[in-house]
Design a protein around this motif. Structure first.
Motif, PDB file in Angstrom:
ATOM      1  N   LEU A 110      -5.125   7.984  -3.501  1.00  0.00           N
ATOM      2  CA  LEU A 110      -5.614   6.835  -2.480  1.00  0.00           C
ATOM      3  C   LEU A 110      -5.022   7.257  -1.164  1.00  0.00           C
ATOM      4  CD1 LEU A 110      -7.021   4.242  -4.952  1.00  0.00           C
ATOM      5  CD2 LEU A 110      -8.482   6.160  -4.315  1.00  0.00           C
ATOM      6  N   VAL A 111      -3.790   7.119  -0.918  1.00  0.00           N
ATOM      7  CA  VAL A 111      -2.768   6.138  -0.512  1.00  0.00           C
ATOM      8  C   VAL A 111      -3.320   8.075   0.855  1.00  0.00           C
ATOM      9  CG1 VAL A 111      -0.394   5.621   1.189  1.00  0.00           C
ATOM     10  CG2 VAL A 111      -2.012   4.785  -1.245  1.00  0.00           C
ATOM     11  N   SER A 112      -2.840   9.014   0.266  1.00  0.00           N
ATOM     12  CA  SER A 112      -2.826  10.154   1.293  1.00  0.00           C
ATOM     13  C   SER A 112      -4.242  10.482   1.448  1.00  0.00           C
ATOM     14  CB  SER A 112      -2.463  11.277   0.155  1.00  0.00           C
ATOM     15  OG  SER A 112      -3.407  11.623  -0.818  1.00  0.00           O
ATOM     16  N   THR A 113      -5.236   9.743   0.443  1.00  0.00           N
ATOM     17  CA  THR A 113      -6.643  10.057   1.149  1.00  0.00           C
ATOM     18  C   THR A 113      -6.775   9.053   2.536  1.00  0.00           C
ATOM     19  OG1 THR A 113      -7.164  10.111  -0.234  1.00  0.00           O
ATOM     20  CG2 THR A 113      -8.852   9.533   0.603  1.00  0.00           C
ATOM     21  N   THR A 152       2.475   1.644  -2.984  1.00  0.00           N
ATOM     22  CA  THR A 152       2.039   2.508  -3.968  1.00  0.00           C
ATOM     23  C   THR A 152       1.256   4.239  -4.224  1.00  0.00           C
ATOM     24  OG1 THR A 152      -0.026   2.125  -2.747  1.00  0.00           O
ATOM     25  CG2 THR A 152       0.393   0.475  -4.775  1.00  0.00           C
ATOM     26  N   ALA A 153       2.353   4.452  -3.114  1.00  0.00           N
ATOM     27  CA  ALA A 153       2.127   6.035  -3.598  1.00  0.00           C
ATOM     28  C   ALA A 153       3.325   7.046  -4.798  1.00  0.00           C
ATOM     29  CB  ALA A 153       2.416   6.448  -1.799  1.00  0.00           C
ATOM     30  N   ILE A 169       0.914  -1.015   0.431  1.00  0.00           N
ATOM     31  CA  ILE A 169      -0.255  -0.121  -0.147  1.00  0.00           C
ATOM     32  C   ILE A 169       0.956   1.672   0.277  1.00  0.00           C
ATOM     33  CG2 ILE A 169      -1.586   1.400   1.408  1.00  0.00           C
ATOM     34  CD1 ILE A 169      -2.760  -0.952   2.298  1.00  0.00           C
ATOM     35  N   ARG A 222      -0.921   8.402  -9.963  1.00  0.00           N
ATOM     36  CA  ARG A 222      -2.678   8.686  -9.497  1.00  0.00           C
ATOM     37  C   ARG A 222      -3.218   7.550  -8.227  1.00  0.00           C
ATOM     38  NH1 ARG A 222      -5.734   8.927 -15.247  1.00  0.00           N
ATOM     39  NH2 ARG A 222      -4.220  10.530 -16.193  1.00  0.00           N
ATOM     40  N   THR A 223      -2.378   7.150  -7.698  1.00  0.00           N
ATOM     41  CA  THR A 223      -2.623   6.234  -7.077  1.00  0.00           C
ATOM     42  C   THR A 223      -2.075   6.802  -5.478  1.00  0.00           C
ATOM     43  OG1 THR A 223      -0.255   4.780  -7.234  1.00  0.00           O
ATOM     44  CG2 THR A 223      -2.515   3.297  -8.138  1.00  0.00           C
ATOM     45  N   ALA A 224      -0.799   7.302  -5.576  1.00  0.00           N
ATOM     46  CA  ALA A 224      -0.828   8.678  -4.925  1.00  0.00           C
ATOM     47  C   ALA A 224      -1.793   9.014  -3.674  1.00  0.00           C
ATOM     48  CB  ALA A 224       0.171   9.261  -4.595  1.00  0.00           C
ATOM     49  N   HIS A 238       3.008   6.352  -7.689  1.00  0.00           N
ATOM     50  CA  HIS A 238       2.641   6.786  -9.184  1.00  0.00           C
ATOM     51  C   HIS A 238       1.436   7.699  -8.175  1.00  0.00           C
ATOM     52  CE1 HIS A 238      -0.352   6.144 -12.092  1.00  0.00           C
ATOM     53  NE2 HIS A 238       0.659   6.054 -12.319  1.00  0.00           N
TER      54      HIS A 238
END
Length: 192
Positions: free
Chosen positions: A153-156, A144-145, A141, A149-151, A147
């Motif tokens: 989600l991780v920051s959210t 994935t930060a 998880i 676009r996926t970062a 990239h």
């Protein structure tokens, strides 16, 4: 009144073809672990990553190495242990008049205790493998930060962590309350 409870657990030895497959997977796992150690060492020398990722990667790699080492040893010994333990259980001289009942019972329960200890060890090892897998999941998880676009989600998830924690705490308290109410209302019924 008499109360009885049972819990069914099993221990299955790893034999020939399955053991060969596991050895192959373990060798591949060891190769991956050593590649990871080299990668972590090169990252540490270049100082191109944060300390928390280095610690997490090192921990994950060490845990994976421990898991592979212990599991390989356990699987190698499982067939012999099962044969020895079941042999001790089967070979209790129940019909012999020369052996006292206490000796027979002692032999039987000693063998049974040994088998139960092995089953408990397997259960503990299952928990250990869960922890290793969970740490790897956390690392995936976090990876994935990298990239953009996926970062997001991780920051959210990172920003919502405090609110999620309090929600899960409240949810656990509510479920515990419902469990108490359900046990109080229906716990005295016996479906048998």
């Amino acid at each position: 009144s008499v109360r009885a409870s049972c819990r069914v657990q099993h221990f299955q030895p790893v034999t020939s073809s399955d053991l060969t497959k596991y050895r192959t997977y373990a060798i591949l796992g060891f190769v991956v672990v050593f590649v990871m150690f080299g990668w972590i060492f090169s990252l540490a020398r270049s100082r191109g990553t944060s300390v928390r990722f280095l610690v997490l990667d090192t921990t994950t790699t060490i845990l994976a190495f421990c898991y592979l080492t212990i599991k390989l040893k356990e699987n190698e010994e499982s067939s012999g242990l099962m044969t020895e333990t079941t042999g001790m259980l089967i070979n209790v001289p129940w019909r012999s008049k020369e052996v006292s009942v206490d000796e027979k019972m002692s032999s039987f329960f000693e063998s049974l205790t040994r088998l139960e200890d092995k089953i408990r060890t397997e259960g503990s090892f299952s928990l250990f493998s869960f922890v290793v897998t969970f740490v790897v999941l956390i690392r995936i998880i976090l990876a994935t930060a990298a990239h953009p676009r996926t970062a997001i989600l991780v920051s959210t998830l990172g920003n919502a962590a405090d609110d999620l924690w309090h929600f899960l705490l409240l949810l656990a308290i509510l479920f515990m309350g419902f469990c108490f109410v359900g046990t109080n209302a229906f716990g005295h019924f016996n479906p048998e």
